[in-house]
Design a protein around this motif. Structure first.
Motif, short mmCIF file in Angstrom:
data_model
loop_
_atom_site.label_atom_id
_atom_site.label_comp_id
_atom_site.label_asym_id
_atom_site.label_seq_id
_atom_site.Cartn_x
_atom_site.Cartn_y
_atom_site.Cartn_z
N MET A 1 0.84 -1.20 0.00
CA MET A 1 0.00 0.00 0.00
C MET A 1 0.88 1.25 0.00
O MET A 1 1.72 1.43 0.87
CB MET A 1 -0.88 -0.03 1.26
N ARG A 2 0.66 2.09 -1.00
CA ARG A 2 1.44 3.32 -1.17
C ARG A 2 0.55 4.49 -0.78
O ARG A 2 -0.50 4.70 -1.38
CB ARG A 2 1.86 3.41 -2.64
N ILE A 3 0.99 5.25 0.24
CA ILE A 3 0.15 6.31 0.78
C ILE A 3 0.85 7.65 0.62
O ILE A 3 2.01 7.81 1.02
CB ILE A 3 -0.11 6.06 2.29
N ALA A 4 0.15 8.63 0.05
CA ALA A 4 0.68 10.00 -0.01
C ALA A 4 0.26 10.71 1.28
O ALA A 4 -0.92 10.74 1.62
CB ALA A 4 0.14 10.74 -1.22
N VAL A 5 1.25 11.24 2.00
CA VAL A 5 0.97 11.93 3.26
C VAL A 5 1.23 13.42 3.07
O VAL A 5 2.36 13.83 2.75
CB VAL A 5 1.87 11.38 4.40
N LEU A 6 0.17 14.21 3.26
CA LEU A 6 0.22 15.66 3.00
C LEU A 6 -0.15 16.42 4.25
O LEU A 6 -0.99 15.99 5.03
CB LEU A 6 -0.80 16.05 1.93
N SER A 7 0.46 17.59 4.42
CA SER A 7 0.04 18.45 5.53
C SER A 7 0.10 19.92 5.12
O SER A 7 0.75 20.28 4.14
CB SER A 7 0.96 18.23 6.73
N ASP A 8 -0.64 20.73 5.87
CA ASP A 8 -0.55 22.18 5.71
C ASP A 8 -0.66 22.61 4.24
O ASP A 8 0.22 23.30 3.72
CB ASP A 8 0.72 22.70 6.40
N VAL A 9 -1.76 22.21 3.62
CA VAL A 9 -2.02 22.59 2.23
C VAL A 9 -2.39 24.07 2.16
O VAL A 9 -2.03 24.77 1.20
CB VAL A 9 -3.15 21.72 1.63
N HIS A 10 -3.08 24.55 3.17
CA HIS A 10 -3.37 25.99 3.30
C HIS A 10 -3.95 26.62 2.04
O HIS A 10 -3.44 27.64 1.54
CB HIS A 10 -2.12 26.73 3.78
N VAL A 26 -1.61 6.27 -6.14
CA VAL A 26 -1.43 5.90 -4.73
C VAL A 26 -2.69 5.16 -4.27
O VAL A 26 -3.76 5.29 -4.87
CB VAL A 26 -1.18 7.13 -3.83
N ASP A 27 -2.55 4.40 -3.20
CA ASP A 27 -3.70 3.66 -2.68
C ASP A 27 -4.51 4.50 -1.70
O ASP A 27 -5.66 4.19 -1.42
CB ASP A 27 -3.20 2.39 -1.98
N ALA A 28 -3.87 5.53 -1.14
CA ALA A 28 -4.58 6.38 -0.18
C ALA A 28 -3.88 7.73 -0.09
O ALA A 28 -2.69 7.85 -0.37
CB ALA A 28 -4.60 5.71 1.20
N VAL A 29 -4.67 8.73 0.28
CA VAL A 29 -4.12 10.05 0.60
C VAL A 29 -4.50 10.36 2.04
O VAL A 29 -5.69 10.34 2.39
CB VAL A 29 -4.68 11.14 -0.35
N TRP A 30 -3.50 10.59 2.87
CA TRP A 30 -3.72 10.98 4.26
C TRP A 30 -3.28 12.43 4.42
O TRP A 30 -2.21 12.81 3.93
CB TRP A 30 -2.89 10.11 5.22
#
Ligand code: ZN
Length: 240
Positions: A1-10, A26-30
């Motif tokens: 499972m390949r997950i893109a982890v993003l923060s503070d898109v603002h 990707v399999d998921a976006v967190w």
């Protein structure tokens, strides 16, 4: 499972699209919160995250956007942008933000905006705070944002190590407890204006940090047209 982890898109849709494009299949976006605030396109960002089925947590800006008194702690420019955000976002966006939990667990990984100890406000910037965060966390691993700085804390037995991962840097997670910050998609603050995120390979237990250049000028133009504070637009050029 390949997950893109993003923060503070603002509210920076141009940066978000560059990151999603770069991540590919990707399999998921967190996401780790602060979806809105500062930038010119809050509804666009929420629509895109809905489209890709992103799951995540609420940041201090998200809480302020739905009427929270977090706005009282903002500096004048952040506050002006937040007042604009409150007036601009759709009811659907408001509902989407209101549904975000302050923390969530996915398998052995905790997602928070600030820190496992204080998910809304604490800045996880040092080994002592990381130690307290590991103690406050029920899972082996944690993902956090809020500082807008790519960072990794690992705990091996009693020993805590800290690093500032650069573009392309990988970290093997298998035998360690970890607290990882992907950096900020929409307003990086480490002197590099390129959008930051990380890919988590949940099978091979590897995290890889990435930086993705995007059209900063287009976002600055949209901010000017929206009447957002000029300094918030200018800082995107420098990654500060
Ligand atoms: Zn933020």
């Amino acid at each position: 499972m390949r997950i893109a982890v993003l923060s503070d898109v603002h509210s920076n849709l141009v940066a978000l699209d560059a990151v999603l494009d770069h991540a590919g299949r990707v399999d998921a976006v967190w996401h780790l919160g602060d979806i809105v605030g500062y930038g010119p396109d809050p509804d666009g960002v929420i629509d895109r995250l809905t489209e890709v089925g992103a799951i995540g947590v609420r940041g201090n800006h998200d809480a302020a956007a739905i009427g929270g008194d977090e706005i009282e702690h903002f500096n004048p420019e952040a506050r002006a942008a937040m007042e604009w955000t409150r007036e601009t976002i759709s009811d659907a966006s408001r509902r989407w933000l209101a549904a975000l939990p302050a923390r969530r667990a996915e398998g052995d990984t905790t997602l928070v905006h600030g820190s496992p100890r204080d998910p809304t406000w604490e800045y996880l910037t040092s080994a002592p705070i990381a130690r307290a965060s590991f103690a406050a966390m029920a899972t082996g691993n944690g993902l956090y944002g809020h500082t807008h700085l790519p960072m990794a804390f690992t705990m091996d037995g009693d020993r805590i190590a800290q690093s500032r991962p650069r573009d392309g840097e990988r970290l093997a997670l298998a035998t360690l407890r970890t607290l990882l910050n992907p950096g900020s998609v929409g307003q990086p603050r480490d002197g590099d204006p390129a959008a930051g995120y990380l890919i988590l390979d949940a099978e091979r237990l590897v995290a890889t940090w990435h930086r993705v250049p995007y059209d900063v000028a287009a976002v600055q133009l949209a901010m000017r047209d929206a009447g957002l504070p000029p300094r918030l637009a200018a800082r995107l050029s420098y990654g500060v």
